[in-house]
Design a protein around this motif. Structure first.
Motif, PDB file in Angstrom:
ATOM      1  N   ALA A   1      -0.442  -0.988 -10.442  1.00  0.00           N
ATOM      2  CA  ALA A   1      -0.357  -2.447 -10.615  1.00  0.00           C
ATOM      3  C   ALA A   1      -0.114  -2.834 -12.068  1.00  0.00           C
ATOM      4  CB  ALA A   1      -1.650  -3.086 -10.117  1.00  0.00           C
ATOM      5  N   TYR A   2      -0.400  -1.906 -12.993  1.00  0.00           N
ATOM      6  CA  TYR A   2      -0.297  -2.264 -14.417  1.00  0.00           C
ATOM      7  C   TYR A   2       1.101  -2.007 -14.997  1.00  0.00           C
ATOM      8  CZ  TYR A   2      -1.644   2.712 -14.435  1.00  0.00           C
ATOM      9  OH  TYR A   2      -1.721   4.060 -14.181  1.00  0.00           O
ATOM     10  N   ILE A   3       2.034  -1.563 -14.147  1.00  0.00           N
ATOM     11  CA  ILE A   3       3.394  -1.361 -14.655  1.00  0.00           C
ATOM     12  C   ILE A   3       4.227  -2.613 -14.355  1.00  0.00           C
ATOM     13  CG2 ILE A   3       5.508   0.031 -14.436  1.00  0.00           C
ATOM     14  CD1 ILE A   3       3.871   2.449 -13.981  1.00  0.00           C
ATOM     15  N   THR A   4       4.742  -3.245 -15.387  1.00  0.00           N
ATOM     16  CA  THR A   4       5.553  -4.461 -15.187  1.00  0.00           C
ATOM     17  C   THR A   4       6.962  -4.061 -14.739  1.00  0.00           C
ATOM     18  OG1 THR A   4       6.293  -4.419 -17.483  1.00  0.00           O
ATOM     19  CG2 THR A   4       4.344  -5.763 -17.002  1.00  0.00           C
TER      20      THR A   4
ATOM     21  N   PHE B   1     -12.175  -7.652 -14.193  1.00  0.00           N
ATOM     22  CA  PHE B   1     -10.743  -7.514 -13.917  1.00  0.00           C
ATOM     23  C   PHE B   1     -10.399  -6.046 -14.168  1.00  0.00           C
ATOM     24  CE2 PHE B   1      -6.270  -7.369 -14.625  1.00  0.00           C
ATOM     25  CZ  PHE B   1      -5.704  -8.441 -13.937  1.00  0.00           C
ATOM     26  N   CYS B   2     -10.186  -5.314 -13.078  1.00  0.00           N
ATOM     27  CA  CYS B   2      -9.879  -3.892 -13.235  1.00  0.00           C
ATOM     28  C   CYS B   2      -8.706  -3.541 -12.331  1.00  0.00           C
ATOM     29  CB  CYS B   2     -11.114  -3.055 -12.874  1.00  0.00           C
ATOM     30  SG  CYS B   2     -10.858  -1.286 -13.139  1.00  0.00           S
TER      31      CYS B   2
ATOM     32  N   GLN C   1      -5.967   2.010  -5.826  1.00  0.00           N
ATOM     33  CA  GLN C   1      -6.541   1.280  -4.695  1.00  0.00           C
ATOM     34  C   GLN C   1      -6.947  -0.147  -5.065  1.00  0.00           C
ATOM     35  OE1 GLN C   1     -10.000   3.578  -3.508  1.00  0.00           O
ATOM     36  NE2 GLN C   1     -10.849   3.534  -5.567  1.00  0.00           N
ATOM     37  N   THR C   2      -6.541  -0.594  -6.244  1.00  0.00           N
ATOM     38  CA  THR C   2      -6.975  -1.917  -6.713  1.00  0.00           C
ATOM     39  C   THR C   2      -6.645  -3.018  -5.692  1.00  0.00           C
ATOM     40  OG1 THR C   2      -7.011  -3.315  -8.675  1.00  0.00           O
ATOM     41  CG2 THR C   2      -4.860  -2.500  -8.029  1.00  0.00           C
ATOM     42  N   GLN C   3      -7.504  -4.035  -5.651  1.00  0.00           N
ATOM     43  CA  GLN C   3      -7.406  -5.100  -4.635  1.00  0.00           C
ATOM     44  C   GLN C   3      -6.001  -5.710  -4.550  1.00  0.00           C
ATOM     45  OE1 GLN C   3     -10.606  -6.916  -3.229  1.00  0.00           O
ATOM     46  NE2 GLN C   3      -9.022  -7.426  -1.731  1.00  0.00           N
TER      47      GLN C   3
ATOM     48  N   HIS D   1      -0.895   9.330  -6.216  1.00  0.00           N
ATOM     49  CA  HIS D   1      -1.807   9.054  -7.332  1.00  0.00           C
ATOM     50  C   HIS D   1      -2.900   8.092  -6.893  1.00  0.00           C
ATOM     51  CE1 HIS D   1      -0.784   4.916  -8.813  1.00  0.00           C
ATOM     52  NE2 HIS D   1       0.120   5.098  -7.889  1.00  0.00           N
ATOM     53  N   LEU D   2      -4.008   8.167  -7.566  1.00  0.00           N
ATOM     54  CA  LEU D   2      -5.071   7.188  -7.353  1.00  0.00           C
ATOM     55  C   LEU D   2      -5.657   6.791  -8.704  1.00  0.00           C
ATOM     56  CD1 LEU D   2      -7.351   6.360  -4.697  1.00  0.00           C
ATOM     57  CD2 LEU D   2      -8.609   7.036  -6.712  1.00  0.00           C
ATOM     58  N   GLU D   3      -6.115   7.809  -9.435  1.00  0.00           N
ATOM     59  CA  GLU D   3      -6.856   7.426 -10.638  1.00  0.00           C
ATOM     60  C   GLU D   3      -6.238   7.970 -11.921  1.00  0.00           C
ATOM     61  OE1 GLU D   3      -7.807  10.260 -11.758  1.00  0.00           O
ATOM     62  OE2 GLU D   3      -9.482  11.131 -10.700  1.00  0.00           O
ATOM     63  N   GLN D   4      -7.034   7.981 -12.989  1.00  0.00           N
ATOM     64  CA  GLN D   4      -6.467   8.135 -14.320  1.00  0.00           C
ATOM     65  C   GLN D   4      -6.101   9.580 -14.655  1.00  0.00           C
ATOM     66  OE1 GLN D   4      -9.679   6.463 -13.786  1.00  0.00           O
ATOM     67  NE2 GLN D   4      -8.286   4.882 -13.039  1.00  0.00           N
ATOM     68  N   LYS D   5      -6.708  10.561 -13.976  1.00  0.00           N
ATOM     69  CA  LYS D   5      -6.269  11.940 -14.206  1.00  0.00           C
ATOM     70  C   LYS D   5      -4.823  12.086 -13.722  1.00  0.00           C
ATOM     71  CE  LYS D   5     -10.511  14.664 -13.919  1.00  0.00           C
ATOM     72  NZ  LYS D   5     -11.288  15.525 -13.010  1.00  0.00           N
ATOM     73  N   ALA D   6      -4.524  11.454 -12.605  1.00  0.00           N
ATOM     74  CA  ALA D   6      -3.153  11.517 -12.079  1.00  0.00           C
ATOM     75  C   ALA D   6      -2.192  10.820 -13.043  1.00  0.00           C
ATOM     76  CB  ALA D   6      -3.093  10.890 -10.701  1.00  0.00           C
ATOM     77  N   ALA D   7      -2.657   9.719 -13.663  1.00  0.00           N
ATOM     78  CA  ALA D   7      -1.805   9.015 -14.637  1.00  0.00           C
ATOM     79  C   ALA D   7      -1.487   9.950 -15.803  1.00  0.00           C
ATOM     80  CB  ALA D   7      -2.511   7.762 -15.137  1.00  0.00           C
TER      81      ALA D   7
END
Ligand code: FSO
Ligand code: SF4
Length: 554
Positions: free
Chosen positions: A521-524, A2-3, A8-10, A493-499
């Motif tokens: 996707a991880y922001i509620t 689960f990632c 780009q997450t599914q 943004h795409l990955e964690q450096k952008a975060a």
């Protein structure tokens, strides 16, 4: 598995069978275990410092933290066995820290994460353990989705910050205060307590730390390779044997340039390595002949056509096609099972292979060029010109269009945006996002009424500090805040450096950022509400509608 750590997450929910990036469930699960190990080491690192450990005594823990976290970023390491090695090393580091804490009479941290012991587990057992510390399991254990969203924001941002700090370390720059901060961030995450306020502060702390790291990286690059300067980069082929270098690591490029001197092999940059051409210490090598190809997501096609070996120094690497797998090399934290890994900076195998490959049969004539090197050191001397142009109406607005690139169709937003903006706007760019428009026939070579180039490429995402300096210096000169500047930020943004960069901007109080092509996707929804209320962060929308609003300063 689960990632959901990248854009780009599914289905914008999570990768649950195999990563859109190609990450296998086994590697993903092993990375969950590694991140759990990072939390355990962080708890002990905090305790060791509280017990009086010196910067020298923390050296190994610091270095391991940076490398192991970097290896879990999107498109860095797909090699399960290498991740397992990091876990084993982490256990040794944790044991050493434990001994140090006890020897110094310190206070041992409490709880399951602190007591973690994976040292006797084989790969299968590590994988089984991984299912118990997956994102859904940790979220369930916390029992509060909004708080867990803040845990993920801090964790992914901290991953990006660690990647930037690992770049600094490559150049000999490690800041003990920054490392203390990073270990505190992961120690806070380790507690898995639903403490909304503390977790929000923890996320913003990541932004603050990352700001310091980006500044340090900027200093390290300029001190090592000279201040970047506007430079024309040839983007067409030069006849001869060749090696392609991708990723961000300028030191690896320099090492390769030294080792290829006089060997009759040309070196080309790819993707995030393009800005390397602006550094005096790198462009002085005549066999650094140009840039080949575009952004990382096109590598399966572009690497296949390159007539020589390819070295990937950092993100982004993709599972290679058979067509070039035997010509592909990884180095540092990068890894793919079955791909040769360069150790101790020895590129001799790559050079030998380049000499046996075909190389480019002819030089393309006429050649084509791009211009790079608009680091803040090159842009700030133009600040007076920019301010005059803004005040006399020759520049109607400044746009920062930067961040990541990716393969999704909706990233065309950034191409359309750049192409559709009024001709009298100045566009600052950095990161891979620039690939969406720097090759555009419509924009190539455009200048503003005052003769300045209309697009200024400030560098890699690693050079985000340049954008911060330019914005804050312009604000100082105009006696206003960054939010009052005639400046709009549109970040891909795409990955964690952008975060990490996004958290830095938010922590600085920068408002009205447009973020796309979709929100993480991880922001509620509740956490998003907080971000909207505090920072007016917005998703990218319809290009024309967004341009209209941004031109009105909204
Ligand atoms: Fe590019 Fe993204 Fe530079 Fe960044 S894809 S821009 S924020 O990742 O790291 O490689
Ligand atoms: Fe999916 Fe991104 Fe995770 Fe890869 S890194 S598995 S694409 S969310």
């Amino acid at each position: 598995m689960f990632c959901r750590q990248c854009e780009q997450t599914q289905d914008h929910i999570a990768c649950r069978t195999v990563g859109i990036c190609g990450k296998s469930p086994e590697t993903s699960t092993m990375q969950d275990v590694l991140m759990h190990t990072v939390k355990s080491v962080s708890l002990w690192a905090v305790a060791a410092r509280e017990a009086g450990a010196s910067a020298d005594e923390m050296k190994e823990a610091n270095s391991w933290t940076l490398s192991s976290v970097f290896s879990t970023l999107t498109n860095v390491n797909f090699d399960e066995s290498r991740i397992a090695e990091y876990i084993k090393e982490g256990m040794t580091i944790k044991r050493d820290l434990e001994q140090m804490v006890r020897a110094k009479g310190g206070v041992a941290p409490d709880g399951d994460v602190a007591r973690l012991d994976l040292s006797k587990m084989d790969t299968d057992e590590l994988e089984d353990f991984g299912y118990t510390v997956s994102i859904p399991e940790l979220q369930k254990a916390m029992g509060n989705d909004d708080c867990f969203s803040l845990v993920e924001i801090a964790s992914y941002g901290a991953k990006g910050a660690c990647a930037y700090a690992a770049h600094c370390r490559q150049l000999g720059y490690v800041d003990e205060d920054v490392m203390t901060g990073i270990h505190h961030v992961f120690a806070k995450v380790a507690s898995n307590e639903p403490d909304m306020e503390g977790l929000l502060a923890n996320a913003l702390r990541v932004g603050e730390l990352n700001g310091k790291i980006l500044e340090m990286l900027d200093t390290a690059h300029a001190a090592t390779f000279g201040a970047p300067e506007p430079t024309q980069v040839k983007v067409t082929a030069t006849k001869g044997k060749c090696i392609l270098v991708s990723g961000h690591d300028l030191l690896d490029l320099e090492t390769l340039l030294k080792q290829t001197e006089g060997k009759g092999v040309n070196v080309y940059t790819h993707g995030e390595m393009l800005p390397a051409h602006g550094y005096p210490g790198l462009k002085k090598y005549p066999h650094l002949v140009g840039n080949y190809g575009t952004a990382w997501q096109n590598q399966k096609f572009e690497f296949a056509l390159f007539p020589g070996p390819v070295v990937v120094t950092t993100n982004c690497i993709l599972e290679p096609r058979r067509k070039y797998k035997d010509r592909l090399y990884s180095i540092n934290e990068v890894g793919v099972a079955g791909v040769k890994h360069i150790k101790d900076g020895d590129f001799s195998e790559v050079i030998e292979q380049a000499q046996s490959c075909k190389g480019f049969p002819r030089t393309i004539d006429p050649a084509e060029y791009l211009t790079v090197g608009f680091n803040h050191r090159a842009v700030l001397p133009l600040a007076g010109k920019v301010i005059d142009a803004v005040q006399n109406g020759h520049i109607s607005r400044i746009f920062l269009i930067g961040g990541c690139d990716g393969s999704q169709f909706d990233r065309n937003y950034f191409t359309e945006l750049a192409e559709e903006l009024p001709d009298d706007t100045l566009i600052l760019t950095l990161g891979c996002a620039k690939n969406r428009f720097i090759h555009s026939k419509k924009l190539l070579g455009q200048t503003l009424a005052n003769g300045m180039p209309r697009i200024l490429d400030m560098g890699q995402c690693n050079d985000s500090y340049s954008a911060i300096v330019v914005a804050t210096e312009l604000a100082k000169a105009l006696d206003c805040t960054v939010n009052d500047l005639p400046l709009s930020l549109c970040l891909s943004h795409l990955e964690q450096k952008a975060a990490a960069v996004l958290l830095t901007l938010l922590q600085m109080g920068v408002k009205n950022i447009r973020l796309g092509p979709s929100l993480p996707a991880y922001i509620t929804p509740n956490v998003l509400d907080v971000l909207v209320q505090n920072y007016n962060i917005m998703p990218t929308g319809d290009v024309q509608g967004d341009i209209k609003m941004m031109m009105e300063g909204k």
